[in-house]
Every structure is written in structure tokens, then in C-alpha cells.
Design an enzyme around this catalytic site. Structure first.
Site, PDB file in Angstrom:
ATOM      1  N   ASP A 246       4.981   2.075 -11.777  1.00 20.97           N
ATOM      2  CA  ASP A 246       4.221   2.307 -10.556  1.00 20.97           C
ATOM      3  C   ASP A 246       5.148   3.049  -9.604  1.00 20.97           C
ATOM      4  O   ASP A 246       6.313   3.303  -9.916  1.00 20.97           O
ATOM      5  CB  ASP A 246       3.760   0.957  -9.980  1.00 20.97           C
ATOM      6  CG  ASP A 246       2.804   1.098  -8.798  1.00 20.97           C
ATOM      7  OD1 ASP A 246       2.275   2.201  -8.602  1.00 20.97           O
ATOM      8  OD2 ASP A 246       2.605   0.111  -8.079  1.00 20.97           O
TER       9      ASP A 246
ATOM     10  N   GLN B 264      -6.975  -4.017  -9.573  1.00 24.95           N
ATOM     11  CA  GLN B 264      -6.192  -3.215 -10.513  1.00 24.95           C
ATOM     12  C   GLN B 264      -5.934  -3.976 -11.800  1.00 24.95           C
ATOM     13  O   GLN B 264      -5.970  -3.403 -12.894  1.00 24.95           O
ATOM     14  CB  GLN B 264      -4.861  -2.803  -9.866  1.00 24.95           C
ATOM     15  CG  GLN B 264      -4.016  -1.870 -10.729  1.00 24.95           C
ATOM     16  CD  GLN B 264      -4.678  -0.524 -10.955  1.00 24.95           C
ATOM     17  OE1 GLN B 264      -5.169   0.091 -10.011  1.00 24.95           O
ATOM     18  NE2 GLN B 264      -4.694  -0.054 -12.193  1.00 24.95           N
TER      19      GLN B 264
ATOM     20  N   SER C 268      -6.764   5.881   0.429  1.00 21.97           N
ATOM     21  CA  SER C 268      -7.109   5.489  -0.937  1.00 21.97           C
ATOM     22  C   SER C 268      -7.898   6.586  -1.630  1.00 21.97           C
ATOM     23  O   SER C 268      -8.642   7.328  -0.986  1.00 21.97           O
ATOM     24  CB  SER C 268      -7.944   4.205  -0.913  1.00 21.97           C
ATOM     25  OG  SER C 268      -8.515   3.954  -2.171  1.00 21.97           O
ATOM     26  N   THR C 269      -7.751   6.666  -2.946  1.00 16.80           N
ATOM     27  CA  THR C 269      -8.589   7.537  -3.766  1.00 16.80           C
ATOM     28  C   THR C 269      -9.429   6.673  -4.695  1.00 16.80           C
ATOM     29  O   THR C 269     -10.637   6.549  -4.542  1.00 16.80           O
ATOM     30  CB  THR C 269      -7.748   8.525  -4.596  1.00 16.80           C
ATOM     31  OG1 THR C 269      -6.979   9.347  -3.710  1.00 16.80           O
ATOM     32  CG2 THR C 269      -8.644   9.418  -5.454  1.00 16.80           C
ATOM     33  N   ARG C 270      -8.766   6.054  -5.683  1.00 15.36           N
ATOM     34  CA  ARG C 270      -9.477   5.279  -6.696  1.00 15.36           C
ATOM     35  C   ARG C 270     -10.197   4.061  -6.107  1.00 15.36           C
ATOM     36  O   ARG C 270     -11.328   3.753  -6.484  1.00 15.36           O
ATOM     37  CB  ARG C 270      -8.500   4.828  -7.798  1.00 15.36           C
ATOM     38  CG  ARG C 270      -8.146   5.934  -8.781  1.00 15.36           C
ATOM     39  CD  ARG C 270      -6.714   5.821  -9.287  1.00 15.36           C
ATOM     40  NE  ARG C 270      -5.767   6.066  -8.198  1.00 15.36           N
ATOM     41  CZ  ARG C 270      -5.379   7.283  -7.809  1.00 15.36           C
ATOM     42  NH1 ARG C 270      -5.860   8.339  -8.429  1.00 15.36           N
ATOM     43  NH2 ARG C 270      -4.529   7.445  -6.811  1.00 15.36           N
ATOM     44  N   THR C 271      -9.547   3.369  -5.175  1.00 12.80           N
ATOM     45  CA  THR C 271     -10.150   2.154  -4.628  1.00 12.80           C
ATOM     46  C   THR C 271     -11.407   2.477  -3.822  1.00 12.80           C
ATOM     47  O   THR C 271     -12.428   1.800  -3.950  1.00 12.80           O
ATOM     48  CB  THR C 271      -9.143   1.393  -3.756  1.00 12.80           C
ATOM     49  OG1 THR C 271      -7.987   1.078  -4.537  1.00 12.80           O
ATOM     50  CG2 THR C 271      -9.746   0.096  -3.232  1.00 12.80           C
TER      51      THR C 271
ATOM     52  N   SER D  86       6.531   2.350  -2.070  1.00 10.04           N
ATOM     53  CA  SER D  86       5.189   1.935  -1.680  1.00 10.04           C
ATOM     54  C   SER D  86       4.819   2.502  -0.317  1.00 10.04           C
ATOM     55  O   SER D  86       5.695   2.895   0.474  1.00 10.04           O
ATOM     56  CB  SER D  86       5.107   0.400  -1.631  1.00 10.04           C
ATOM     57  OG  SER D  86       5.340  -0.145  -2.907  1.00 10.04           O
ATOM     58  N   MET D  87       3.497   2.561  -0.033  1.00 10.24           N
ATOM     59  CA  MET D  87       3.037   3.020   1.275  1.00 10.24           C
ATOM     60  C   MET D  87       3.669   2.162   2.369  1.00 10.24           C
ATOM     61  O   MET D  87       3.664   0.941   2.291  1.00 10.24           O
ATOM     62  CB  MET D  87       1.507   2.925   1.346  1.00 10.24           C
ATOM     63  CG  MET D  87       0.793   4.054   0.636  1.00 10.24           C
ATOM     64  SD  MET D  87      -1.012   3.972   0.806  1.00 10.24           S
ATOM     65  CE  MET D  87      -1.394   2.717  -0.403  1.00 10.24           C
TER      66      MET D  87
ATOM     67  N   CYS E 120      -0.964   3.010 -12.381  1.00 10.54           N
ATOM     68  CA  CYS E 120      -2.159   2.846 -11.536  1.00 10.54           C
ATOM     69  C   CYS E 120      -2.444   4.066 -10.668  1.00 10.54           C
ATOM     70  O   CYS E 120      -3.505   4.138 -10.061  1.00 10.54           O
ATOM     71  CB  CYS E 120      -2.051   1.573 -10.701  1.00 10.54           C
ATOM     72  SG  CYS E 120      -0.759   1.612  -9.448  1.00 10.54           S
TER      73      CYS E 120
ATOM     74  N   ARG F  69      -8.773  -3.413   2.090  1.00  7.04           N
ATOM     75  CA  ARG F  69      -7.510  -2.792   1.673  1.00  7.04           C
ATOM     76  C   ARG F  69      -6.621  -2.755   2.916  1.00  7.04           C
ATOM     77  O   ARG F  69      -6.819  -1.918   3.807  1.00  7.04           O
ATOM     78  CB  ARG F  69      -7.770  -1.382   1.127  1.00  7.04           C
ATOM     79  CG  ARG F  69      -6.538  -0.669   0.570  1.00  7.04           C
ATOM     80  CD  ARG F  69      -6.967   0.666  -0.022  1.00  7.04           C
ATOM     81  NE  ARG F  69      -5.846   1.478  -0.443  1.00  7.04           N
ATOM     82  CZ  ARG F  69      -5.301   1.471  -1.661  1.00  7.04           C
ATOM     83  NH1 ARG F  69      -5.783   0.648  -2.581  1.00  7.04           N
ATOM     84  NH2 ARG F  69      -4.296   2.256  -1.982  1.00  7.04           N
TER      85      ARG F  69
ATOM     86  N   ARG G  51     -11.363   1.464 -12.963  1.00  6.18           N
ATOM     87  CA  ARG G  51     -11.408   0.846 -11.645  1.00  6.18           C
ATOM     88  C   ARG G  51     -12.858   0.670 -11.183  1.00  6.18           C
ATOM     89  O   ARG G  51     -13.179  -0.284 -10.469  1.00  6.18           O
ATOM     90  CB  ARG G  51     -10.630   1.694 -10.630  1.00  6.18           C
ATOM     91  CG  ARG G  51      -9.105   1.552 -10.716  1.00  6.18           C
ATOM     92  CD  ARG G  51      -8.622   0.147 -10.387  1.00  6.18           C
ATOM     93  NE  ARG G  51      -9.082  -0.283  -9.085  1.00  6.18           N
ATOM     94  CZ  ARG G  51      -8.476   0.019  -7.938  1.00  6.18           C
ATOM     95  NH1 ARG G  51      -7.374   0.745  -7.951  1.00  6.18           N
ATOM     96  NH2 ARG G  51      -8.959  -0.425  -6.792  1.00  6.18           N
TER      97      ARG G  51
ATOM     98  N   HIS H 259      -2.969  -7.204  -5.899  1.00  8.57           N
ATOM     99  CA  HIS H 259      -3.914  -6.107  -6.163  1.00  8.57           C
ATOM    100  C   HIS H 259      -4.793  -6.514  -7.351  1.00  8.57           C
ATOM    101  O   HIS H 259      -4.702  -5.948  -8.440  1.00  8.57           O
ATOM    102  CB  HIS H 259      -3.148  -4.819  -6.472  1.00  8.57           C
ATOM    103  CG  HIS H 259      -3.954  -3.573  -6.329  1.00  8.57           C
ATOM    104  ND1 HIS H 259      -5.307  -3.578  -6.071  1.00  8.57           N
ATOM    105  CD2 HIS H 259      -3.594  -2.256  -6.432  1.00  8.57           C
ATOM    106  CE1 HIS H 259      -5.746  -2.334  -6.016  1.00  8.57           C
ATOM    107  NE2 HIS H 259      -4.731  -1.518  -6.220  1.00  8.57           N
TER     108      HIS H 259
END
Length: 325
Positions: free
Chosen positions: A231, A138, A57-60, A235-236, A271, A108, A298, A135
Site C-alpha cells: 500500500d 477494502q 476518494s476515487t474507488r470509495t 498516507s493522506m 488497494c 470516510r 470495491r 478500512h
């Protein structure tokens, strides 16, 4: 005890409280008022906030740690390689132990069932910081961003989602409908929205005089939209299917041609992180784009969640300063 699991679990008014609280803390944070910051910093002095993250994660991570520090708590990052969870210890045992030592847990994780396990066994609030189905943080951030760019009292805002049927839109669709907006969701043929989300969204739309539309036609969804959102298409955890997914999403890139069907003053949201197959540079870096304001928000979404669910123990009627009295 209340947990933040998904937006559909909240009443319309409860969700609006979270957005308004995020807006409040944004003003406080950006004002630079030392006495106001000190007052808020005292709210969780001596407390610890755990971040159990199974995904990078970056933002979270930054927003969760920053929000905890803002209120005086010590954030404790617990990555998948840092603790015994899922390796030598069950969810039950880990949750019992961690929650006995902290004031809340930002989680997360991979599967929604993991959030449900945490909620079941935790003695402190669980803040869903992403799972494969929802989420909510977000959505709080996104609706704050929309609120600060549109006059929702005078404009019937239409939000158009162009992309996958994923955790982000599952919460964002409900969130927008709770705020009285129209929502058009366009997914590629063969990809359908979760029927439970659509059913919940239709009910919210009916109560608020809004419209929810699901289509496989991106132009139809984008037509007249005030906000275009997309988005990641992959996805991951889905990297193995990249070639097939990109083929499936051909024609769903947000580009100048698609944007020409939107309202002339439309805004673009994402996001992050973004990839070129999702949106072209001339849109992503244009004056229409509000993606970096969205990313900053965020932080204030995380502050709102801590304020309501932790400091005020899930009491949505309590104001941001009630704790101090």
C-alpha cells in the site's frame, strides 16, 4: 442496530457472509439480467444514502454511490466543504440531523474517534469507509478477490504484507485469518503493528489453525507467499514526512527480486492509488497482478454492506432475497 466499524468486530461467520454476499451481487450485476436488477433496485426506492467524506476518494466514492444507486437509493455526497461538520456544528448535531433524513451513512474520515462519534449519535447504520485505524470495505473487497483467484478449500494460502502498519492491514490481517489463511506482515524497522490488532489476530489465528507473523524482514515474509500486498508508504495527511518516510521504507519496494521468493504462481494486490516506490511496473502490470479486479470488487463490497446492514437491518442470517418476501 449494527454498524460496520472494523473486521475484528465481526464473527468469522459474519465476515464470510459479507464476502459471499459481495460475490452474489457481483454475479447479479455482471449478468445483465434486467429482472434481477429491477428486483434489487426496488429495495431502497425512495431512500437516501449519505456519504460524509472528509478525505478525497476515487474507488470509495464511486463504489458507494454505485451501490446505493443499484438498490434504488439516491446517494448524497457530503464533502468537507459542503456541510457544517467540524466548522460551525458539532459531530453530535450534524449526525443527529443527517441520520434523521437518510437510511445509512458512509463515512470516510480522518480519526477513528470520528467514526466512534458517528456511531454514538447516529440513528442509522454507519459504514466505515476509511478512518486512520480501519478500512473494512477494502477487506471485504480483498477477500472476495482472493476467493475468486484461489481455491481456499484445497490451498493453505499465505498472504504477505510488505509495507506500513496502517488501517488497511489492520483489517486485512484479521480478515485473512478469519478465512483460514496464514498472514506474514513485514514493516520497516521502527514501525510496529498495533498491539491490539496483533493480539486480536493471534486469537483468530489460534481458533482457525492459521499463523500470524510480524517481522521487519521483507524476504522472510514474502517467502512462499501466494499473495503479495502493499500500500502507500505515505498516507493522506503524512505528505509533510515524505522524505523521511521514503528513507525509512528503502528496500521495501515489491519488485522482481522480492517476488522471486514468493510462490511461482503468486498474485499481487494493491488497494490503489499506487506509487513507483511501492511496486515496480513489471510487477504492477504483470500477469501476476490482480489490482484492477480488486478495485472493481470495491463496488460489490459496498453492495454487500448495504444489503446486510441497511436492507436487512444487520441480520446476517437473512438471505439477499429475504427482504422481498
Amino acid at each position: 442496530m449494527r454498524h460496520l466499524v472494523s473486521i475484528k468486530d465481526l464473527s468469522d461467520e459474519e465476515f464470510k457472509v459479507l464476502v459471499d454476499r459481495a460475490e452474489h451481487y457481483k454475479k447479479v450485476f455482471k449478468s445483465g439480467n434486467v429482472s434481477e436488477c429491477q428486483k434489487n433496485h426496488a429495495k431502497l426506492i425512495g431512500k437516501t444514502v449519505a456519504l460524509i467524506f472528509s478525505k478525497r476518494s476515487t474507488r470509495t466514492r464511486i463504489s458507494s454511490e454505485g451501490a446505493a444507486a443499484f438498490f434504488g437509493a439516491q446517494p448524497m455526497f457530503l464533502g468537507k466543504d459542503d456541510i457544517q461538520l467540524g466548522v460551525n456544528e458539532s459531530f453530535h448535531d450534524t449526525t443527529k440531523v443527517v441520520s434523521s433524513m437518510v437510511s445509512c451513512i458512509f463515512a470516510r474520515v480522518n480519526k477513528h474517534s470520528e467514526i466512534q462519534e458517528l456511531v454514538k449519535y447516529s440513528s442509522v447504520p454507519i459504514i466505515n469507509s476509511l478512518c486512520d485505524r480501519f478500512h473494512p470495505l477494502q477487506s471485504i473487497c480483498d477477500l472476495l478477490t482472493i476467493k475468486q483467484n484461489f481455491d481456499l478449500t484445497s490451498t493453505k494460502v499465505k498472504v504477505a504484507w510488505i509495507g506500513d502498519a496502517n488501517n488497511v492491514i489492520n483489517d486485512m490481517a484479521i480478515a485473512c485469518l478469519k478465512m483460514g489463511m496464514d498472514v506474514a506482515i513485514s514493516t520497516p524497522p521502527g514501525i510496529e503493528m498495533d498491539p491490539e490488532i496483533v493480539s486480536a489476530g493471534m486469537e483468530v489465528a489460534k481458533n482457525n489453525g492459521s499463523n500470524l507473523e510480524c517481522t521487519h524482514d521483507s524476504v522472510q515474509a514474502a517467502t512462499g507467499a501466494h499473495i503479495l500486498v502493499t500500500d502507500t508508504f505515505i498516507s493522506m495527511g503524512e505528505e509533510y514526512a515524505k522524505v523521511a518516510k521514503l528513507k525509512q521504507f528503502k528496500g521495501f519496494q515489491v519488485n522482481a527480486e522480492l517476488c522471486s521468493h514468493a510462490d511461482p504462481n503468486f498474485k499481487f494486490m494493491h488497494c490503489l492509488p499506487r506509487h513507483h516506490e511501492e511496486v515496480t511496473d513489471d510487477v504492477f502490470y504483470s500477469n501476476h497482478s490482480i489490482v484492477f479486479e480488486e478495485a472493481e470488487n470495491r463496488l460489490y463490497a459496498a453492495m454487500a454492506a448495504i444489503d446486510v446492514f441497511v436492507i436487512n437491518n444487520g441480520d446476517f442470517s437473512a438471505g439477499p432475497d429475504d427482504f422481498l418476501h
